[in-house]
Design a protein around this motif. Structure first.
Motif, mmCIF file in Angstrom:
data_model
loop_
_atom_site.group_PDB
_atom_site.id
_atom_site.type_symbol
_atom_site.label_atom_id
_atom_site.label_comp_id
_atom_site.label_asym_id
_atom_site.label_seq_id
_atom_site.Cartn_x
_atom_site.Cartn_y
_atom_site.Cartn_z
ATOM 1 N N ASP A 1 16.364 -9.558 15.799
ATOM 2 C CA ASP A 1 15.540 -8.931 14.753
ATOM 3 C C ASP A 1 16.383 -8.338 13.619
ATOM 4 O O ASP A 1 15.819 -7.822 12.639
ATOM 5 C CB ASP A 1 14.670 -7.821 15.356
ATOM 6 C CG ASP A 1 13.559 -8.369 16.248
ATOM 7 O OD1 ASP A 1 13.003 -9.435 15.901
ATOM 8 O OD2 ASP A 1 13.269 -7.743 17.281
ATOM 9 N N MET A 2 17.714 -8.399 13.745
ATOM 10 C CA MET A 2 18.560 -7.705 12.769
ATOM 11 C C MET A 2 18.453 -8.311 11.374
ATOM 12 O O MET A 2 18.805 -7.656 10.382
ATOM 13 C CB MET A 2 20.019 -7.686 13.239
ATOM 14 C CG MET A 2 20.256 -6.813 14.473
ATOM 15 S SD MET A 2 19.779 -5.061 14.259
ATOM 16 C CE MET A 2 21.110 -4.473 13.188
ATOM 17 N N ARG B 1 13.300 -2.510 12.998
ATOM 18 C CA ARG B 1 12.924 -3.728 12.262
ATOM 19 C C ARG B 1 11.737 -4.449 12.910
ATOM 20 O O ARG B 1 11.057 -5.233 12.257
ATOM 21 C CB ARG B 1 14.138 -4.652 12.148
ATOM 22 C CG ARG B 1 15.257 -4.029 11.290
ATOM 23 C CD ARG B 1 16.612 -4.656 11.558
ATOM 24 N NE ARG B 1 17.675 -3.968 10.826
ATOM 25 C CZ ARG B 1 18.320 -2.873 11.274
ATOM 26 N NH1 ARG B 1 18.005 -2.338 12.440
ATOM 27 N NH2 ARG B 1 19.280 -2.322 10.550
ATOM 28 N N SER B 2 11.546 -4.200 14.192
ATOM 29 C CA SER B 2 10.383 -4.796 14.862
ATOM 30 C C SER B 2 9.424 -3.684 15.263
ATOM 31 O O SER B 2 9.839 -2.562 15.571
ATOM 32 C CB SER B 2 10.818 -5.586 16.098
ATOM 33 O OG SER B 2 10.987 -4.715 17.198
ATOM 34 N N VAL C 1 15.591 -9.187 9.978
ATOM 35 C CA VAL C 1 14.267 -8.905 9.393
ATOM 36 C C VAL C 1 14.435 -8.021 8.154
ATOM 37 O O VAL C 1 15.199 -7.056 8.171
ATOM 38 C CB VAL C 1 13.355 -8.207 10.432
ATOM 39 C CG1 VAL C 1 12.046 -7.763 9.793
ATOM 40 C CG2 VAL C 1 13.097 -9.130 11.619
ATOM 41 N N ARG C 2 13.742 -8.358 7.075
ATOM 42 C CA ARG C 2 13.888 -7.625 5.813
ATOM 43 C C ARG C 2 13.008 -6.378 5.811
ATOM 44 O O ARG C 2 12.049 -6.264 5.038
ATOM 45 C CB ARG C 2 13.499 -8.534 4.635
ATOM 46 C CG ARG C 2 14.453 -9.680 4.389
ATOM 47 C CD ARG C 2 15.659 -9.259 3.563
ATOM 48 N NE ARG C 2 15.239 -8.636 2.289
ATOM 49 C CZ ARG C 2 16.001 -7.834 1.577
ATOM 50 N NH1 ARG C 2 17.210 -7.499 2.002
ATOM 51 N NH2 ARG C 2 15.559 -7.329 0.444
ATOM 52 N N ALA C 3 13.342 -5.439 6.694
ATOM 53 C CA ALA C 3 12.610 -4.166 6.726
ATOM 54 C C ALA C 3 13.641 -3.036 6.742
ATOM 55 O O ALA C 3 14.676 -3.148 7.399
ATOM 56 C CB ALA C 3 11.725 -4.079 7.968
ATOM 57 N N TRP C 4 13.364 -1.976 5.990
ATOM 58 C CA TRP C 4 14.245 -0.812 6.008
ATOM 59 C C TRP C 4 14.268 -0.247 7.428
ATOM 60 O O TRP C 4 13.251 -0.210 8.125
ATOM 61 C CB TRP C 4 13.731 0.246 5.037
ATOM 62 C CG TRP C 4 14.674 1.408 4.894
ATOM 63 C CD1 TRP C 4 15.730 1.511 4.028
ATOM 64 C CD2 TRP C 4 14.637 2.641 5.621
ATOM 65 N NE1 TRP C 4 16.356 2.718 4.174
ATOM 66 C CE2 TRP C 4 15.715 3.439 5.151
ATOM 67 C CE3 TRP C 4 13.824 3.161 6.631
ATOM 68 C CZ2 TRP C 4 15.991 4.718 5.652
ATOM 69 C CZ3 TRP C 4 14.089 4.420 7.145
ATOM 70 C CH2 TRP C 4 15.162 5.193 6.654
#
Lengths: 191, 191
Positions: free
Chosen positions: B153-154, B68-69, B156-159
């Motif tokens: 970072d959990m 996510r980061s 964060v809106r990223a796959w």
């Protein structure tokens, strides 16, 4: 050479220190006429690479070449061998600075992803060294095509040809904690 | 370590000479607790490897690890880094001699093929050096599994997940001059 580098996820870096010679795999990417790598500031390799010449090699194996005689067997491959010295990429470098270089790395790995993730913060960038080496002194070697047997071996009753190898992309594995639908660049991943 | 080596077609060999450090890809195979390579007697690398310590590395990239980061992105991989000095494998070596070593190489590349081809003759063997290095001083590194993001970072809106990579085998390409039907080991090649 650019095509060989751009098709690679990693390179092997050979360097020496007081204990001898090392050959270390590391992720790489290209921007213009330089190859980039990165590492933590404290890494032995990162520190040594700024002090001395090294050799960086990228190799793709494309197939096994089966000839009629044992000693004419070969492999099809593409390789790039680069000689030179790495230089650090500073935060404020003219042209491609440290942050632009790391964003280009992400774009090389997964095009289109940079905008979704949490970008590096000042602390992360401060702990990371980005290095680049000029693609000035380099040699590419490529072998492709069928086996080359000697005339006197052409009658040997052995199958001859190429058994191709390539990199393939498997079905994606979502993180168990990830509830998001896969974005386009993930759905398009698998062959 | 044996599994990492046996899954490889090539290794990268780092060595030094009066001109600096080199990183050269070359075919490799394992017999027992040694890694084997071969080359022509006149090759710079072959001559230097018998005179000095070197480092031999094998790396398989298994996937891109999407966190996510940005800075928690990684790769899944398996690597083996071997340190030591190569020794020549003589024709009359006890146990595995030069010819047995080269036949084991063919069996590694294409199991079952050795009996069909025209084997190496005295002249070919005399022009070829086979070298081996003990797998005594070596380090394996393996990364597998999902990304590891920091707790903060959990959200964060990223796959997040893994994009797997593997080696694939393509459709065989018979030599234009080969009229023979493909033997079993060729018909079984492609995935």
């Amino acid at each position: 050479m650019h095509a060989i580098i751009d098709a690679a996820w990693i390179c092997h870096v050979a360097f020496r220190d007081e204990r001898g010679v090392h050959c270390i795999p590391t992720a790489c990417w290209r921007i213009g006429a330089h190859l980039y790598i990165h590492g933590s500031n404290g890494s032995r390799m990162v520190r040594r690479l700024m002090e001395d010449e090294c050799c960086v090699t990228i190799t793709h194996v494309d197939g096994l070449v089966l000839a009629r005689s044992a000693f004419n067997h070969s492999m099809n491959y593409r390789s790039a061998v680069i000689y030179g010295r790495f230089e650090p990429v500073e935060e404020a470098a003219a042209g491609t600075g440290k942050r632009q270089a790391m964003e280009a790395f992400m774009e090389h790995l997964v095009p289109g992803r940079q905008g979704e993730i949490r970008p590096g913060n000042d602390k992360e960038y401060a702990a990371t060294t980005v290095l680049r080496i000029a693609l000035a002194e380099a040699a590419c070697k490529v072998r492709s095509g069928p086996p080359e047997d000697d005339e006197e071996d052409m009658g040997v009753r052995a199958w001859a040809g190429v058994l191709p190898l390539r990199e393939a992309r498997g079905a994606v594995v979502p993180d168990p904690a990830c509830a998001m639908a896969a974005p386009d660049y993930v759905r398009r991943w698998a062959d």
